[in-house]
Enzyme design. Structure first.
Site, PDB file in Angstrom:
ATOM      1  N   GLY A   1       0.813  -1.330   0.041  1.00 13.63           N
ATOM      2  CA  GLY A   1       0.046   0.083  -0.073  1.00 13.63           C
ATOM      3  C   GLY A   1       1.000   1.274   0.040  1.00 13.63           C
TER       4      GLY A   1
ATOM      5  NE  ARG B   1       5.778  -3.219  -4.471  1.00 13.89           N
ATOM      6  CZ  ARG B   1       4.580  -3.190  -4.305  1.00 13.89           C
ATOM      7  NH1 ARG B   1       3.888  -2.913  -3.234  1.00 13.89           N
ATOM      8  NH2 ARG B   1       3.773  -3.519  -5.515  1.00 13.89           N
TER       9      ARG B   1
ATOM     10  CD  GLN C   1      -2.584  -6.925  -4.015  1.00 16.65           C
ATOM     11  OE1 GLN C   1      -3.217  -7.783  -4.929  1.00 16.65           O
ATOM     12  NE2 GLN C   1      -1.482  -6.693  -4.137  1.00 16.65           N
TER      13      GLN C   1
ATOM     14  CG  ASP D   1       0.460   2.353  -5.717  1.00 13.56           C
ATOM     15  OD1 ASP D   1      -0.824   2.148  -6.032  1.00 13.56           O
ATOM     16  OD2 ASP D   1       1.172   2.171  -5.128  1.00 13.56           O
TER      17      ASP D   1
ATOM     18  CG  ASN E   1      -4.551   2.005  -7.684  1.00  6.38           C
ATOM     19  OD1 ASN E   1      -3.979   2.060  -6.791  1.00  6.38           O
ATOM     20  ND2 ASN E   1      -5.721   1.413  -7.862  1.00  6.38           N
TER      21      ASN E   1
HETATM   22  O1  MRU Z   1       1.040  -3.712  -4.640  1.00  2.00           O
HETATM   23  P1  MRU Z   1       0.185  -3.158  -3.389  1.00  2.00           P
HETATM   24  O2  MRU Z   1      -0.592  -3.973  -2.887  1.00  2.00           O
HETATM   25  O3  MRU Z   1       1.158  -2.396  -2.773  1.00  2.00           O
HETATM   26  O4  MRU Z   1      -0.734  -2.016  -4.362  1.00  2.00           O
HETATM   27  C1  MRU Z   1      -1.640  -1.186  -3.670  1.00  2.00           C
HETATM   28  C2  MRU Z   1      -2.313  -0.543  -4.527  1.00  2.00           C
HETATM   29  O5  MRU Z   1      -2.321  -0.370  -5.660  1.00  2.00           O
HETATM   30  C3  MRU Z   1      -3.168   0.588  -3.738  1.00  2.00           C
HETATM   31  O6  MRU Z   1      -4.422   0.857  -4.448  1.00  2.00           O
HETATM   32  C4  MRU Z   1      -2.327   1.840  -3.580  1.00  2.00           C
HETATM   33  O7  MRU Z   1      -1.301   1.604  -2.985  1.00  2.00           O
HETATM   34  C5  MRU Z   1      -3.273   2.677  -2.630  1.00  2.00           C
HETATM   35  S1  MRU Z   1      -3.293   2.685  -1.132  1.00  2.00           S
HETATM   36  C6  MRU Z   1      -4.038   3.503  -0.126  1.00  2.00           C
END
Ligand code: MRU
Length: 333
Positions: free
Chosen positions: A50, A86, A184, A225, A235
Site C-alpha cells: 500500500g 518498489r 489484495q 500509487d 494504481n
Molecule cells: O502492490 P500493492 O498491494 O502495494 O498495491 C496497492 C495499491 O495499488 C493501492 O491501491 C495503492 O497503493 C493505494 S493504497 C492506499
C-alpha cells in the site's frame, strides 16, 4: 518515547513489528524487523504494502535503527536502498526524502519519522471525510485492490471514504474486485470490510463489466500509487480496465490519494515507472504454506504490477485537503 500501533504495524523503542499481509486472512502473524535486508524483503514481497504504508514504514524502520544506535552515515545509505525497493508508489520516495532532511541528529530523525506517521493519519482523515461526501444512501460501490487501514497507518484512502460513509449511517454495499494476481481485494479488502461489518460482495476482476451493464454499480472508488501533474495516475493492475468500463457505462470514477502521492515532477502517466514482477505470481499461487501452479511449465508471462489510468477517465481526484475535478485540475499540485 511514543509507541505507535495500527492495524498493520507496531513501533516502540523495544521493537518494530509488521503484520505479514501475505498470510492474511488465514493467519495474523507479526514479523520483527531488525535489519535492512528484512525491511527490503518485507516491501518487495508485499508483507508490507500500500503506497502510504510503505513510505511510513520505511521511515519508521530508519528511526528504529537510529534508536538502536546505527550511525547516521550508514542509515543514509540504507535510506537509498529502501527508496529503490518498489519503484511505482511515489510515497516511498517522498517520505524518505522528507526524512533525509532531518538526518542532522538521531533525535531529529526520530521526531520526523513520528511526524510522518501522524501526518498519514491526518491525511487519511481528510480523504475519508471528503470522499464520504460523494457517497449517498443506497450506493453500490465498486473498489479495486486494498486501500484501507492495511495500506496506510490511518483509515485508508478509497476504503477510508467508504468506511466513513458507512459510519455516517449511509446504507451502502461494496463490490470488491478480487484483484489478480495477488488477490489484495479477496484477501485484504474482504477481511477489512468483514471486520467493520460493511456489506460487501466479492467478484472476480472480469465480472465488473457485466455488473455495470446490469446497473449494479453506482460509483467506483480506487486508490493510487502516483498521480502525475496532468491527472493520469498509476494504481494496481486492473484499475485502468475498471476506469475504462466506468467511462463506457457513464459511472462516476473517483480516485482517492493523499498529497504525498502527487508527483509534481512527473508530467504524465507515460513517465511513471511501472514495476514488473515475477512470472510465478501469474502462473500459480505460492505462499510459505501452499504452492499451486496451473500454467504449463515454462509459460511466458508478462506481469506489470500497476497500470496507468488516463486523466480523462477520472470524474474527480479526492485529495486530503480538496476535491479536484477537470475544472480545477491545475490545482492538483
Ligand atoms: O502492490 P500493492 O498491494 O502495494 O498495491 C496497492 C495499491 O495499488 C493501492 O491501491 C495503492 O497503493 C493505494 S493504497 C492506499
Amino acid at each position: 518515547m511514543k509507541t505507535l500501533s495500527t492495524l498493520s504495524l507496531k513501533w516502540s523503542p523495544a521493537e518494530f513489528l509488521l503484520l505479514d499481509q501475505t498470510l492474511l486472512p488465514k493467519k495474523e502473524v507479526w514479523i520483527k524487523i531488525e535489519n535492512l535486508d528484512q525491511m527490503v524483503e518485507a516491501i518487495k514481497s508485499l508483507r508490507v504494502r500500500g503506497a502510504p504504508l510503505i513510505g511510513v514504514s520505511a521511515c519508521l524502520y530508519l528511526a528504529h535503527q537510529a534508536l538502536r544506535g546505527q550511525d547516521l552515515k550508514s542509515l543514509e545509505k540504507d535510506a537509498q536502498a529502501l527508496k529503490a525497493a518498489r519503484p511505482t508508489a511515489v510515497n516511498l520516495m517522498n517520505n524518505v526524502d522528507q526524512l533525509l532532511k532531518h538526518f542532522s541528529s538521531t533525535t531529529d530523525l526520530i521526531a520526523e519519522a513520528i511526524r510522518i506517521f501522524d501526518e498519514d493519519q491526518t491525511l487519511c482523515d481528510g480523504m475519508s471525510t471528503l470522499g464520504a461526501e460523494l457517497i449517498k444512501d443506497g450506493d453500490n460501490i465498486l473498489t479495486h485492490c486494498n486501500t484501507g487501514s492495511l495500506a496506510t497507518v490511518g483509515s485508508g484512502t478509497a476504503l477510508g471514504a467508504i468506511k466513513k460513509a458507512y459510519q455516517q449511517g449511509k446504507k451502502i454495499h461494496v463490490y470488491v474486485d478480487e484483484t489478480r494476481p495477488l488477490l489484495q481485494g479477496a484477501r485484504l479488502t474482504a477481511w477489512e470490510l468483514a471486520k467493520e461489518r460493511i456489506p460487501f460482495t466479492l467478484i472476480t476482476d472480469s465480472m465488473a463489466a457485466f455488473l455495470m451493464k446490469q446497473g449494479k454499480v453506482s460509483k467506483t472508488f480506487v486508490g493510487c500509487d502516483r498521480i502525475a501533474k496532468n491527472g493520469d495516475f498509476a494504481n494496481k493492475i486492473g484499475t485502468y480496465s475498471v476506469a475504462a468500463l466506468c467511462h463506457l457505462h457513464k459511472i462516476p470514477f473517483y480516485v482517492v490519494g493523499p498529497r504525498t502521492t502527487v508527483d509534481p515532477k512527473c508530467p504524465n502517466g507515460e513517465a511513471i515507472p511501472i514495476e514488473e514482477r515475477i512470472s510465478s505470481e501469474v502462473t500459480g499461487f505460492h505462499s510459505s504454506k501452499e504452492s499451486v501452479s496451473w500454467a504449463p511449465e515454462g509459460t511466458k508471462v508478462y506481469n506489470p504490477s500497476f497500470d496507468v489510468t488516463p486523466s480523462e477517465f477520472v470524474t474527480a481526484w479526492v485529495l486530503d485537503h480538496k476535491i479536484i475535478t477537470h475544472k480545477n485540475l491545475g490545482d492538483l499540485c
